[in-house]
Enzyme design. Structure first.
Site, PDB file in Angstrom:
ATOM      1  N   TYR A  80      20.245  18.608  -8.285  1.00 27.46           N
ATOM      2  CA  TYR A  80      20.095  19.218  -6.961  1.00 27.46           C
ATOM      3  C   TYR A  80      20.736  18.296  -5.935  1.00 27.46           C
ATOM      4  O   TYR A  80      20.530  17.081  -5.960  1.00 27.46           O
ATOM      5  CB  TYR A  80      18.606  19.395  -6.627  1.00 27.46           C
ATOM      6  CG  TYR A  80      18.367  19.899  -5.223  1.00 27.46           C
ATOM      7  CD1 TYR A  80      18.222  21.260  -4.979  1.00 27.46           C
ATOM      8  CD2 TYR A  80      18.310  19.019  -4.140  1.00 27.46           C
ATOM      9  CE1 TYR A  80      18.025  21.733  -3.691  1.00 27.46           C
ATOM     10  CE2 TYR A  80      18.122  19.480  -2.850  1.00 27.46           C
ATOM     11  CZ  TYR A  80      17.973  20.837  -2.629  1.00 27.46           C
ATOM     12  OH  TYR A  80      17.794  21.309  -1.355  1.00 27.46           O
ATOM     13  N   GLU A  83      23.619  23.491   0.474  1.00 25.70           N
ATOM     14  CA  GLU A  83      22.784  23.201  -0.699  1.00 25.70           C
ATOM     15  C   GLU A  83      23.499  23.596  -1.980  1.00 25.70           C
ATOM     16  O   GLU A  83      23.973  24.717  -2.102  1.00 25.70           O
ATOM     17  CB  GLU A  83      21.460  23.965  -0.589  1.00 25.70           C
ATOM     18  CG  GLU A  83      20.491  23.644  -1.711  1.00 25.70           C
ATOM     19  CD  GLU A  83      19.227  24.498  -1.643  1.00 25.70           C
ATOM     20  OE1 GLU A  83      18.165  23.946  -1.313  1.00 25.70           O
ATOM     21  OE2 GLU A  83      19.313  25.707  -1.902  1.00 25.70           O
TER      22      GLU A  83
END
Ligand code: GDP
Ligand code: MN
Length: 393
Positions: free
Chosen positions: A105, A192
Site C-alpha cells: 500500500y 493512493e
C-alpha cells in the site's frame, strides 16, 4: 473531485510511473475486443475491473480475471450494470492480468494540520487501509514531504525499506517521488496506490523478471484548485456526480448535502456555518450547507429551493439572508416563485435582514410566509416545525 481509476492511471503514466497497460470498454463486445488484443499480444489472462468511484470493488465482485476473449465478454457482461455501493457500473477497465507476488500500500494525502503532504506506506497492501490502521497501526509507515524541497531521496529510501521493498528500492523510490510529483502537479488531495505490487513478468524468450507496478490508482483532486487545471474538468464523470451536486454546481451555488432534516438556505459561507450551528444548538440537524452567494436573483433562489426540496429527508426549511449586495425583496420573490412551483409542501421559516428587508417583509406577509426577526427565533421555529413534521410522518 474523484476521478476514475483509468483517468488516475493516465495521470500517473504522465508522471512516469509504471502502470500496466489498459483499455476502457463500455460494452461486453468492446471488452472482448480489448481482451483479444491483450491476449494476442502475449497476456496469459486479462483483468476486468468495474470503473466506479468507490473502493472495495474487488470484494464486491467488480474485479475478475478471464483467459479468453469469450470469457472476458461474459465477465464484462456480468460486471456492467452491477450495483456497487449504490453506483451502477457503466464501463470497465480491461488490461493484461498481473501475476502478483506481493501487494503493498502506498499513498499520499494532504495533511492539512501539518500543512504538508503525508506519505503512507505498508506491506499490508490490497486490503482496505482503514482496517490495517485499526488493527495493526504499526504496519503503516508515514513520512512528511517538505513543502519546498519535496520528498527527499533519503526519505523515500527509508519509506521503501520500512515497507519491505528493499529488493525493489530503486523502483520504490521512483514511485514514491512520482506520487508526490503527481500530488503537486494536479493539486490532488489524495493519490493512493492499493495495491502497489511486485509482479512477475515473462518475456518473449520465456525468461521471467520481477517488477514493481501500480495495479490500482485512486486520485482525488482539490475542487478549489480545479480552476488552475481546466483540462482536468474533462475527467469529471457526470454519471457519478450526485444529481443535486451537479445542479448546484451548474447554478453557481455552494451546496453540501448533510444527513439532517432541516434544509438551510443562506447567503455567505460564514453565515451558513453559523446558521447550521444555531440549528444544532436549537436541537435540530441541518440537511445541508447551502450558500446562494452574493447578489443572488430570484431565479437562483428558486433553484436553491428546488435542490433543497429534492432531498426527501427535508421536512422543514430555514432561510437566513443578510442583505448586503443581495436584496431582500429579490430573495422574497424567489421564495414566492419557488413555493408556487414546489410539488410538496414543507414548512418554511424566513429571516431576512439588511438591504430591502422591509420590502421583503411586506412581500412575505402578503404571501403568508412564516418569518422571524432574529436568528435564534428562526432556528427554534424551524426545529419545532421539523419535529412536528417528524411526529406526523
Ligand atoms: P479495489 O478492490 O476497488 O481496490 O480494486 P483493486 O484494483 O485494488 O483490485 C482488488 C484486488 O484484485 C487486488 O488487491 C488484487 O488482489 C486483485 N487484482 C487486481 N488486479 C489484478 C491483476 O491484474 N491480477 C491479479 N491476479 N489480481 C488482481
Ligand atoms: Mn484497490
Amino acid at each position: 473531485m474523484k476521478i476514475q481509476e483509468a483517468d488516475a492511471k493516465s495521470l500517473l503514466v504522465a508522471e512516469g510511473l509504471p502502470v500496466p497497460d489498459w483499455e476502457v470498454a463500455y460494452s461486453d463486445v468492446e471488452a472482448a475486443a480489448a481482451a483479444d488484443r491483450f491476449l494476442t499480444a502475449g497476456a496469459e489472462q486479462v483483468v476486468i475491473k468495474a470503473q466506479v468511484l468507490v473502493g472495495g470493488r474487488g470484494k464486491a465482485g467488480g474485479v475478475k480475471l478471464a483467459a479468453t476473449a469469450e470469457e472476458a465478454r461474459a465477465v464484462a457482461a456480468s460486471i456492467l450494470g452491477m450495483d456497487i455501493k449504490g453506483m451502477t457500473v457503466r464501463k470497465v477497465l480491461v488490461g493484461p492480468a498481473a501475476a502478483i507476488v506481493r501487494e503493498y500500500y502506498l499513498s499520499a494525502v494532504l495533511d492539512r494540520a501539518a500543512r504538508r503532504i503525508l506519505l503512507m506506506g505498508s506491506a499490508e497492501g490490497g486490503v482496505e487501509i482503514e482496517q490495517v490502521a485499526a488493527e495493526r497501526p504499526d504496519a503503516i509507515v508515514t513520512v512528511h514531504a517538505d513543502p519546498t524541497l519535496g520528498l527527499l531521496d533519503f526519505q523515500a529510501r527509508q519509506l521503501g525499506f520500512a515497507m519491505g521493498l528493499g529488493g525493489h528500492l530503486k523502483a520504490a523510490v521512483a514511485i514514491t517521488r512520482g506520487i508526490v510529483r503527481t500530488m503537486r502537479a494536479y493539486d490532488a488531495d489524495l493519490v493512493e496506490i492499493n495495491p502497489l505490487a511486485i509482479v512477475t513478468e515473462t518475456a518473449a524468450d520465456g525468461t521471467t523478471a520481477e517488477r514493481l507496478v501500480c495495479l490500482d490508482a485512486k486520485i482525488t483532486l482539490d475542487d478549489s484548485a480545479l480552476p488552475r487545471h481546466p483540462e482536468l474538468e474533462a475527467l469529471r464523470d457526470p454519471d457519478e456526480e450526485d444529481p443535486a451536486d451537479r445542479e448546484a454546481r451548474e447554478a453557481g451555488l455552494t451546496f453540501i448535502k448533510l444527513d439532517g432534516t432541516i434544509g438551510c438556505m443562506v447567503n455567505g459561507a460564514g453565515l451558513a456555518m453559523t446558521t447550521m450551528d444555531l440549528v444544532k444548538r436549537a436541537g435540530g440537524e441541518p440537511a445541508n450547507f447551502l450558500d446562494i452567494g452574493g447578489g443572488a436573483r430570484a431565479d437562483k433562489v428558486a433553484h436553491a429551493m428546488r435542490i433543497i426540496l429534492a432531498d426527501p429527508k427535508v421536512n422543514a426549511i430555514l432561510v437566513n439572508i443578510f442583505g448586503g449586495i443581495t436584496r431582500g425583496d429579490e430573495v422574497a420573490r424567489g421564495l414566492i416563485e419557488a413555493r408556487g412551483q414546489q410539488d410538496r409542501s414543507v414548512p418554511m421559516v424566513v429571516r431576512i435582514v439588511g438591504t430591502n428587508a422591509d420590502e421583503a417583509a411586506t412581500l412575505l406577509a402578503e404571501a403568508h410566509f412564516e418569518t422571524a426577526t432574529n436568528l435564534d427565533e428562526a432556528a427554534a421555529k424551524a426545529v419545532a416545525a421539523s419535529r412536528a413534521a417528524g411526529t406526523a410522518a
